[in-house]
Design an enzyme around this catalytic site. Sequence first.
Site, PDB file in Angstrom:
ATOM      1  CE  LYS A 158     100.338  21.025 -49.168  1.00 51.14           C
ATOM      2  NZ  LYS A 158     101.758  20.909 -48.761  1.00 51.14           N
ATOM      3  N   GLY A 159      95.351  16.716 -49.382  1.00 51.72           N
ATOM      4  CA  GLY A 159      95.218  15.177 -49.157  1.00 51.72           C
ATOM      5  C   GLY A 159      94.186  14.443 -50.379  1.00 51.72           C
ATOM      6  CG  ASP A 212      92.537  13.264 -47.121  1.00 57.96           C
ATOM      7  OD1 ASP A 212      91.654  13.788 -46.462  1.00 57.96           O
ATOM      8  OD2 ASP A 212      93.611  13.465 -46.903  1.00 57.96           O
ATOM      9  CG  ASP A 266      91.083  11.482 -37.525  1.00 59.24           C
ATOM     10  OD1 ASP A 266      90.914  10.557 -37.010  1.00 59.24           O
ATOM     11  OD2 ASP A 266      92.072  12.294 -37.096  1.00 59.24           O
ATOM     12  CE  LYS A 281      92.412   7.562 -39.048  1.00 58.26           C
ATOM     13  NZ  LYS A 281      93.337   8.249 -38.514  1.00 58.26           N
ATOM     14  CG  PHE A 303      98.637   8.704 -39.028  1.00 59.34           C
ATOM     15  CD1 PHE A 303      97.757   9.767 -38.828  1.00 59.34           C
ATOM     16  CD2 PHE A 303      99.609   9.017 -40.006  1.00 59.34           C
ATOM     17  CE1 PHE A 303      97.861  11.076 -39.534  1.00 59.34           C
ATOM     18  CE2 PHE A 303      99.728  10.091 -40.662  1.00 59.34           C
ATOM     19  CZ  PHE A 303      99.055  11.200 -40.407  1.00 59.34           C
ATOM     20  CG  ASP A 309     100.456  14.429 -45.300  1.00 56.53           C
ATOM     21  OD1 ASP A 309      99.417  14.430 -45.024  1.00 56.53           O
ATOM     22  OD2 ASP A 309     101.647  15.162 -44.518  1.00 56.53           O
ATOM     23  NE  ARG A 333     100.746  15.829 -49.013  1.00 56.20           N
ATOM     24  CZ  ARG A 333      99.629  15.983 -48.092  1.00 56.20           C
ATOM     25  NH1 ARG A 333      98.751  15.459 -48.070  1.00 56.20           N
ATOM     26  NH2 ARG A 333      99.890  16.953 -47.306  1.00 56.20           N
TER      27      ARG A 333
HETATM   28  P1  IMP Z   1      89.516  15.821 -39.135  1.00 54.92           P
HETATM   29  O1  IMP Z   1      89.521  17.373 -39.142  1.00 54.92           O
HETATM   30  O2  IMP Z   1      90.061  15.348 -37.657  1.00 54.92           O
HETATM   31  O3  IMP Z   1      88.247  14.961 -39.504  1.00 54.92           O
HETATM   32  O4  IMP Z   1      90.802  15.366 -40.004  1.00 54.92           O
HETATM   33  C1  IMP Z   1      90.707  15.681 -41.364  1.00 54.92           C
HETATM   34  C2  IMP Z   1      92.097  15.799 -41.954  1.00 54.92           C
HETATM   35  O5  IMP Z   1      93.044  15.167 -41.168  1.00 54.92           O
HETATM   36  C3  IMP Z   1      92.102  15.084 -43.271  1.00 54.92           C
HETATM   37  O6  IMP Z   1      91.689  15.815 -44.321  1.00 54.92           O
HETATM   38  C4  IMP Z   1      93.648  14.738 -43.427  1.00 54.92           C
HETATM   39  O7  IMP Z   1      94.214  15.498 -44.172  1.00 54.92           O
HETATM   40  C5  IMP Z   1      94.103  14.502 -41.937  1.00 54.92           C
HETATM   41  N1  IMP Z   1      94.029  13.005 -41.451  1.00 54.92           N
HETATM   42  C6  IMP Z   1      93.090  12.551 -40.500  1.00 54.92           C
HETATM   43  N2  IMP Z   1      93.644  11.241 -40.307  1.00 54.92           N
HETATM   44  C7  IMP Z   1      94.565  11.032 -40.911  1.00 54.92           C
HETATM   45  C8  IMP Z   1      95.229   9.708 -41.318  1.00 54.92           C
HETATM   46  O8  IMP Z   1      95.233   8.651 -40.887  1.00 54.92           O
HETATM   47  N3  IMP Z   1      96.394  10.084 -42.126  1.00 54.92           N
HETATM   48  C9  IMP Z   1      96.735  11.255 -43.074  1.00 54.92           C
HETATM   49  N4  IMP Z   1      96.227  12.084 -42.890  1.00 54.92           N
HETATM   50  C10 IMP Z   1      95.216  12.025 -41.938  1.00 54.92           C
HETATM   51 MG    MG Z   2      92.632  16.460 -45.902  1.00 51.39          MG
END
Ligand code: IMP
Ligand code: MG
Length: 178
Positions: free
Chosen positions: A45-46, A102, A105, A134, A155, A162, A168
């Site tokens: 959804k982000g 969005d 991470d 990030k 975060f 969210d 959001r």
């Molecule tokens: P990854 O798979 O760890 O790279 O994370 C990706 C997903 O984690 C993103 O699409 C977000 O939905 C969520 N996410 C990662 N960091 C944050 C944050 O700081 N705030 C909110 N959602 C996050």
């Molecule tokens: Mg996301």
Amino acid sequence: MITLNKQDIKPVFSADEIDARIKEMAALLNDEYKNEEVYIISVLKGAVIFTTDIIKHLTMPLKLEFIRLSSYGSGTVSSGKVNAVDISLPDLNGKHVIILEDIIDTGHTAQFLTNFINHNFKVKSYKFITLLDKKSRREVNINPDMYGFDIDDKFLIGYGLDFDGYYRNLDYIGYLEE
Ligand code: IMP
Ligand code: MG
């Protein structure tokens, strides 16, 4: 602890800053793709707010698809496991594909999606674009082709991001003060 008190949110990027950066990103894409058709794939959804804002500034013919992935659950630490809630897509063979996310991470979501697309389709070109990067949290070796802002290990909430489903709808990006 979940708080819905706006005073506890520390702003990081204002609505105007986000808007200006998104216009710059759109201009680069318009320049690159010119009149070539692209498939935009938005990760729900982000990325929904980022997506609806940036596509208004894109001038090439485009089609919009949504997929839904989740990795976080209700906490603020990535599980590292990506859950494909809905990943139904049209035939992307021979197409220019742009993923809109969005935030990157750990990179697990980006890696999962990139592998999924490459495994199922022979696309004409592929770009992974994220509003936020990030970098310091990366667990897998993957980087976006374009990002809006690079950010510290905090975060963040708002503008699609969210915490436990909330925030959001904020028109800016911030973090919750402890
Ligand atoms: P990854 O798979 O760890 O790279 O994370 C990706 C997903 O984690 C993103 O699409 C977000 O939905 C969520 N996410 C990662 N960091 C944050 C944050 O700081 N705030 C909110 N959602 C996050
Ligand atoms: Mg996301």
